[in-house]
Scaffold this motif. Structure first.
Motif, PDB file in Angstrom:
ATOM      1  N   THR A   1      -5.373   2.982  -4.147  1.00 20.57           N
ATOM      2  CA  THR A   1      -6.319   4.079  -4.301  1.00 20.57           C
ATOM      3  C   THR A   1      -6.159   5.129  -3.210  1.00 20.57           C
ATOM      4  OG1 THR A   1      -7.870   2.562  -5.323  1.00 20.57           O
ATOM      5  CG2 THR A   1      -8.772   4.634  -4.535  1.00 20.57           C
ATOM      6  N   HIS A   2      -5.952   4.703  -1.986  1.00 17.19           N
ATOM      7  CA  HIS A   2      -5.880   5.636  -0.855  1.00 17.19           C
ATOM      8  C   HIS A   2      -4.463   5.720  -0.324  1.00 17.19           C
ATOM      9  CE1 HIS A   2     -10.198   5.648  -0.947  1.00 17.19           C
ATOM     10  NE2 HIS A   2     -10.198   4.333  -0.872  1.00 17.19           N
ATOM     11  N   GLY A   3      -4.217   6.774   0.401  1.00 16.80           N
ATOM     12  CA  GLY A   3      -2.918   6.910   1.038  1.00 16.80           C
ATOM     13  C   GLY A   3      -2.229   8.193   0.634  1.00 16.80           C
TER      14      GLY A   3
ATOM     15  N   THR B   1       0.831  -1.196   0.000  1.00 13.61           N
ATOM     16  CA  THR B   1       0.000   0.000   0.000  1.00 13.61           C
ATOM     17  C   THR B   1       0.872   1.255   0.000  1.00 13.61           C
ATOM     18  OG1 THR B   1      -0.089   0.210   2.404  1.00 13.61           O
ATOM     19  CG2 THR B   1      -1.773  -1.208   1.365  1.00 13.61           C
TER      20      THR B   1
ATOM     21  N   ARG C   1       2.906   5.935  -7.687  1.00 11.33           N
ATOM     22  CA  ARG C   1       2.061   4.743  -7.743  1.00 11.33           C
ATOM     23  C   ARG C   1       2.259   4.019  -9.072  1.00 11.33           C
ATOM     24  NH1 ARG C   1      -0.663   8.083  -4.324  1.00 11.33           N
ATOM     25  NH2 ARG C   1      -2.097   7.169  -2.828  1.00 11.33           N
TER      26      ARG C   1
ATOM     27  N   ALA D   1      -7.541   5.134 -10.068  1.00 13.33           N
ATOM     28  CA  ALA D   1      -6.722   5.102  -8.846  1.00 13.33           C
ATOM     29  C   ALA D   1      -5.622   6.158  -8.852  1.00 13.33           C
ATOM     30  CB  ALA D   1      -6.103   3.714  -8.674  1.00 13.33           C
ATOM     31  N   ARG D   2      -5.586   6.983  -9.900  1.00 10.14           N
ATOM     32  CA  ARG D   2      -4.580   8.043 -10.028  1.00 10.14           C
ATOM     33  C   ARG D   2      -3.165   7.469 -10.122  1.00 10.14           C
ATOM     34  NH1 ARG D   2      -5.352  11.022  -5.001  1.00 10.14           N
ATOM     35  NH2 ARG D   2      -3.315  11.798  -5.550  1.00 10.14           N
TER      36      ARG D   2
ATOM     37  N   ARG E   1       0.548   3.730   2.012  1.00 10.25           N
ATOM     38  CA  ARG E   1       0.890   4.039   3.413  1.00 10.25           C
ATOM     39  C   ARG E   1       2.103   3.229   3.880  1.00 10.25           C
ATOM     40  NH1 ARG E   1      -4.758   4.561   3.663  1.00 10.25           N
ATOM     41  NH2 ARG E   1      -5.365   6.625   4.377  1.00 10.25           N
TER      42      ARG E   1
END
Length: 187
Positions: free
Chosen positions: A100-102, A80, A107, A123-124, A82
């Motif tokens: 997707t998050h963090g 991830t 990425r 997810a950018r 994070r």
């Protein structure tokens, strides 16, 4: 009179975008230090090392990170965003759903189809790792994209594409995407 304060939003730094990436796993672990030393300065390392228990994986990452930095390489952790940030990696590698998050971090999203490419865009992703382009020793007899399907996916990508799967420097020159990655080509 009301005052308006705007909260500064950190700009995402432009991602580091090496052209050549070494992807680690159990098969090339013993030769990673040699391979890192041979790569052109400013290349990238994706540390997967799924074969190691978490504590050993973290130690191996720290060793390879020091060496990668010495040669001016970027290091990306499979996991991830994070976790990658916490470990001091330059980025995270994996499926779109895991990235997707963090935090704002480089990425690299794995892509095997148009559907996954669309997920990578949502997810950018900063880069799409499109595979397998050619037959690989990792998955003998497995289905591949081939150069034509790779070109079609690369043409639809809204981010830089990294070709993975049976890649060599020669094969990379035959594809429109000049970025490529390999697991065993550098051994």
């Amino acid at each position: 009179m009301a005052r308006c304060y705007s909260v500064p939003v950190p700009n995402r730094q432009p991602p580091l975008a090496p052209d050549i990436w070494l992807v680690s796993d159990a098969r090339n672990d013993a030769t990673l230090e040699t391979a890192l030393a041979r790569l052109p300065r400013g290349s990238g390392l994706v540390l997967r090392h799924y074969h190691l228990p978490p504590a050993e994986r973290r130690i191996r990452f720290a060793v390879l990170k020091r060496m990668a930095r010495r040669f001016g390489h970027v290091i990306v952790l499979s996991g991830t965003a994070r976790e990658a940030r916490k470990w001091g990696a330059d980025g995270a590698y994996g499926a779109a759903g895991n990235l997707t998050h963090g935090p704002a971090i480089l990425r690299l999203v794995t892509v095997h189809s148009l559907r996954e490419l669309a997920r990578a865009h949502r997810a950018r992703a900063d880069m799409a790792v499109v595979s397998p382009v050619f037959a690989t020793r990792s998955h003998p007899g497995g289905k591949t994209l081939g150069p034509t399907r790779f070109r079609l996916l690369a043409a639809r990508a809204q981010v830089p594409v990294i070709a993975l799967g049976g890649m060599t420097a020669h094969r990379a020159r035959t594809l429109p995407a000049r970025k490529w990655a390999a697991i065993q080509a550098f051994i």
